[in-house]
Motif scaffolding. Structure first.
Motif, PDB file in Angstrom:
ATOM      1  N   VAL A 126       0.863  -1.178   0.000  1.00 26.65           N
ATOM      2  CA  VAL A 126       0.000   0.000   0.000  1.00 26.65           C
ATOM      3  C   VAL A 126       0.901   1.230   0.000  1.00 26.65           C
ATOM      4  O   VAL A 126       1.536   1.560   0.996  1.00 26.65           O
ATOM      5  N   TRP A 127       0.961   1.896  -1.152  1.00 25.40           N
ATOM      6  CA  TRP A 127       1.809   3.078  -1.282  1.00 25.40           C
ATOM      7  C   TRP A 127       0.976   4.320  -1.022  1.00 25.40           C
ATOM      8  O   TRP A 127       0.424   4.924  -1.918  1.00 25.40           O
ATOM      9  N   THR A 128       0.909   4.694   0.241  1.00 26.41           N
ATOM     10  CA  THR A 128       0.232   5.938   0.584  1.00 26.41           C
ATOM     11  C   THR A 128       1.188   7.093   0.316  1.00 26.41           C
ATOM     12  O   THR A 128       2.395   6.890   0.122  1.00 26.41           O
ATOM     13  N   LEU A 129       0.678   8.299   0.326  1.00 24.46           N
ATOM     14  CA  LEU A 129       1.524   9.467   0.084  1.00 24.46           C
ATOM     15  C   LEU A 129       2.651   9.573   1.119  1.00 24.46           C
ATOM     16  O   LEU A 129       3.802   9.785   0.739  1.00 24.46           O
ATOM     17  N   PRO A 130       2.378   9.424   2.423  1.00 26.22           N
ATOM     18  CA  PRO A 130       3.494   9.485   3.382  1.00 26.22           C
ATOM     19  C   PRO A 130       4.554   8.411   3.143  1.00 26.22           C
ATOM     20  O   PRO A 130       5.749   8.676   3.280  1.00 26.22           O
ATOM     21  N   THR A 131       4.135   7.210   2.765  1.00 24.89           N
ATOM     22  CA  THR A 131       5.095   6.143   2.483  1.00 24.89           C
ATOM     23  C   THR A 131       5.952   6.492   1.278  1.00 24.89           C
ATOM     24  O   THR A 131       7.176   6.349   1.302  1.00 24.89           O
ATOM     25  N   ALA A 132       5.331   6.976   0.227  1.00 25.68           N
ATOM     26  CA  ALA A 132       6.067   7.365  -0.977  1.00 25.68           C
ATOM     27  C   ALA A 132       7.020   8.522  -0.687  1.00 25.68           C
ATOM     28  O   ALA A 132       8.168   8.517  -1.160  1.00 25.68           O
TER      29      ALA A 132
END
Length: 91
Positions: free
Chosen positions: A6-12
C-alpha cells in the motif's frame, strides 16, 4: 507487480526522501571526497557514517514517540530532522 504494497503518500514521500538523500550524498562524495573526522561522537566518522547514524536515530526517535507518548508523529519528524542536521554538522 507491487500491488501487495500500500503506497500511501506518506510512504512514498518517506522512501523518496531516503533515495534523494542517498543520491545527494553520492554526488557530494564524488565532487568532494570525505575525510574521517572526530566531532562530538566518540568515534571518527565520515559523512556517510553520520547519515547512517542519523537515519538509525530517526527510527528510534519515531519508535519512542509512537510507543511512549501521544504526541503527533510530525513532532518526531521535526526532532529527527533537527537531530540529523546537528549530527551531520557537528557529529
Amino acid at each position: 507487480m507491487m500491488s501487495w504494497m500500500v503506497w500511501t503518500l506518506p510512504t512514498a514521500l518517506f522512501f523518496s526522501s531516503i533515495a534523494a538523500m542517498l543520491a545527494g550524498m553520492t554526488v557530494w562524495e564524488i565532487v568532494s571526497p570525505t575525510i574521517e573526522r572526530k566531532g562530538f561522537l566518540p568515534i571518527a566518522t565520515t559523512r556517510g557514517d553520520r547519515l547512517f547514524i542519523g537515519l538509525l536515530s530517526a527510527a528510534f526517535i519515531h519508535l519512542g514517540v509512537i510507543g511512549f507518548t501521544s504526541l503527533s508523529i510530525w513532532i518526531a519528524l521535526a526532532v529527527s530532522a533537527v537531530w540529523l542536521l546537528v549530527l551531520m554538522r557537528w557529529g
